[in-house]
Write an enzyme that holds these catalytic residues in place. Structure first.
Site, short mmCIF file in Angstrom:
data_model
loop_
_atom_site.label_atom_id
_atom_site.label_comp_id
_atom_site.label_asym_id
_atom_site.label_seq_id
_atom_site.Cartn_x
_atom_site.Cartn_y
_atom_site.Cartn_z
N PRO A 71 10.42 -5.34 51.61
CA PRO A 71 9.02 -5.46 51.19
C PRO A 71 8.93 -5.83 49.72
O PRO A 71 9.66 -5.28 48.90
CB PRO A 71 8.47 -4.04 51.44
CG PRO A 71 9.66 -3.15 51.43
CD PRO A 71 10.82 -3.95 51.90
N ARG A 102 14.94 -9.49 45.54
CA ARG A 102 14.92 -10.54 44.51
C ARG A 102 15.78 -11.73 44.88
O ARG A 102 15.50 -12.86 44.47
CB ARG A 102 15.34 -9.95 43.17
CG ARG A 102 14.31 -9.00 42.60
CD ARG A 102 14.82 -8.26 41.40
NE ARG A 102 15.98 -7.43 41.72
CZ ARG A 102 16.69 -6.79 40.84
NH1 ARG A 102 16.41 -6.88 39.57
NH2 ARG A 102 17.72 -6.04 41.23
N CYS A 147 8.27 3.08 44.97
CA CYS A 147 7.71 2.14 43.98
C CYS A 147 7.72 2.75 42.57
O CYS A 147 7.18 3.84 42.36
CB CYS A 147 6.28 1.76 44.37
SG CYS A 147 5.53 0.65 43.19
C1 LIG Z 1 8.44 -8.29 42.86
C2 LIG Z 1 8.91 -7.10 43.64
C3 LIG Z 1 8.01 -6.42 44.44
C4 LIG Z 1 8.44 -5.31 45.18
N1 LIG Z 1 7.54 -4.67 46.00
C5 LIG Z 1 7.96 -3.67 46.81
C6 LIG Z 1 7.09 -3.08 47.75
O1 LIG Z 1 5.92 -3.46 47.90
N2 LIG Z 1 7.58 -2.06 48.51
C7 LIG Z 1 8.89 -1.62 48.39
O2 LIG Z 1 9.29 -0.70 49.11
N3 LIG Z 1 9.73 -2.18 47.52
C8 LIG Z 1 9.31 -3.20 46.74
N4 LIG Z 1 10.20 -3.80 45.89
C9 LIG Z 1 11.61 -3.34 45.86
C10 LIG Z 1 12.49 -4.19 46.76
O3 LIG Z 1 12.10 -4.06 48.12
C11 LIG Z 1 13.98 -3.79 46.61
O4 LIG Z 1 14.16 -2.46 47.06
C12 LIG Z 1 14.48 -3.89 45.17
O5 LIG Z 1 14.07 -5.11 44.58
C13 LIG Z 1 16.01 -3.76 45.10
O6 LIG Z 1 16.63 -4.82 45.71
P1 LIG Z 1 17.28 -6.07 44.85
O7 LIG Z 1 18.10 -5.43 43.73
O8 LIG Z 1 18.14 -6.77 45.87
O9 LIG Z 1 16.14 -6.87 44.34
C14 LIG Z 1 9.79 -4.89 45.12
C15 LIG Z 1 10.69 -5.58 44.31
C16 LIG Z 1 10.26 -6.68 43.59
C17 LIG Z 1 11.27 -7.43 42.74
#
Ligand SMILES: Cc1cc2nc3c(=O)[nH]c(=O)nc-3n(C[C@H](O)[C@H](O)[C@H](O)COP(=O)(O)O)c2cc1C
Length: 237
Positions: free
Chosen positions: A23, A236, A107
């Site tokens: 998400p 990301r 979050c």
């Molecule tokens: C722009 C953005 C918006 C995000 N929005 C949510 C969200 O609405 N709900 C959620 O559970 N995590 C949200 N996340 C977290 C991501 O789902 C994920 O857990 C986090 O980015 C770690 O993964 P990564 O290091 O591969 O990016 C968001 C992350 C980003 C970068």
């Protein structure tokens, strides 16, 4: 590597491919999800939706919660802190057609924390479990939760996480997504995949989805291989 790419299940929902769309607020709307599905994401989750928004009929709800026949299986993510409101919102999500209801306790954004939502709830494990139980009782579809390893960066025991995970599975949660950074760390530093491996080892018969630092295709394969999680969530990346 192909041996790691096994289907997995979220309760009765079977997902054929274990690399899924995480998400992301402002990104994972219907159009984005459909594009990701064309690229192989068989399971996608909506951006987080405030529980009250899911209950108020209007343009915002229509935009955030619109689905398409080609957009399944799909998880709808809710953020909130009151069991009754979350339960009612979960019922609304299920009625709209979401296959899974996902609860956001991760979050790190100031607006959410200052309103006792999202990652703040890592400090209120009993209330998290009340919410999980209320939502579980309110819907027939699978219920999942998204958590971080802890609220404080210095908290290496992660007691709240373990309490929440045990309690949520006892309450009937169908899967848990763990982003192994603390809430305080937001997105800084490396995600702790060793913790992911320990969590999967502990909850061997439960569905665990890993999140954090899946930035390239090889990272997804490495996470699956090194940690044993059932699926790797792409954000990301
Ligand atoms: C722009 C953005 C918006 C995000 N929005 C949510 C969200 O609405 N709900 C959620 O559970 N995590 C949200 N996340 C977290 C991501 O789902 C994920 O857990 C986090 O980015 C770690 O993964 P990564 O290091 O591969 O990016 C968001 C992350 C980003 C970068």
């Amino acid at each position: 590597m192909a041996s790691e790419l096994k289907p997995f299940s979220i309760g009765p929902v079977r997902v054929g491919f274990p690399v899924v769309l995480a998400p992301m607020a402002g990104y994972t709307d219907l159009a984005y999800r459909l594009i990701c599905r064309q690229r192989g994401a068989e399971y996608c989750t909506s951006e987080m939706v405030l529980d009250r928004c899911a209950l108020i009929h209007g343009k915002l709800r229509s935009r955030l919660l619109c689905l398409d026949p080609g957009d399944h299986p799909v998880g709808g993510q809710l953020i909130g802190n009151e069991p009754e409101v979350m339960a009612e919102a979960a019922r609304a999500m299920e009625q709209i057609g979401f296959d899974v209801v996902d609860l956001n306790f991760a979050c790190p954004v100031h607006k959410a924390l200052s309103r006792r939502r999202g990652g703040h709830m890592m400090r209120e494990s009993e209330q998290v479990l009340r919410i999980v139980r209320a939502v579980r009782a309110a819907v027939d579809c699978p219920v999942t939760l998204k958590v971080r390893r802890s609220f404080d960066e210095a908290d290496h025991e992660c007691e709240a996480f373990w309490r929440i995970a045990e309690g949520a599975f006892d309450a009937g949660a169908d899967a848990l997504t763990l982003h192994t950074r603390s809430v305080e760390a937001k997105y800084a530093g490396r995600a702790d995949w060793e913790l992911l491996a320990r969590v999967k080892g502990h909850f061997a018969d439960k569905t665990i989805i890993g999140s954090g630092d899946v930035l390239r295709p090889a990272d997804a394969l490495a996470m699956l291989e090194q940690t044993g999680v059932d699926a790797a969530a792409v954000a990301r990346g």
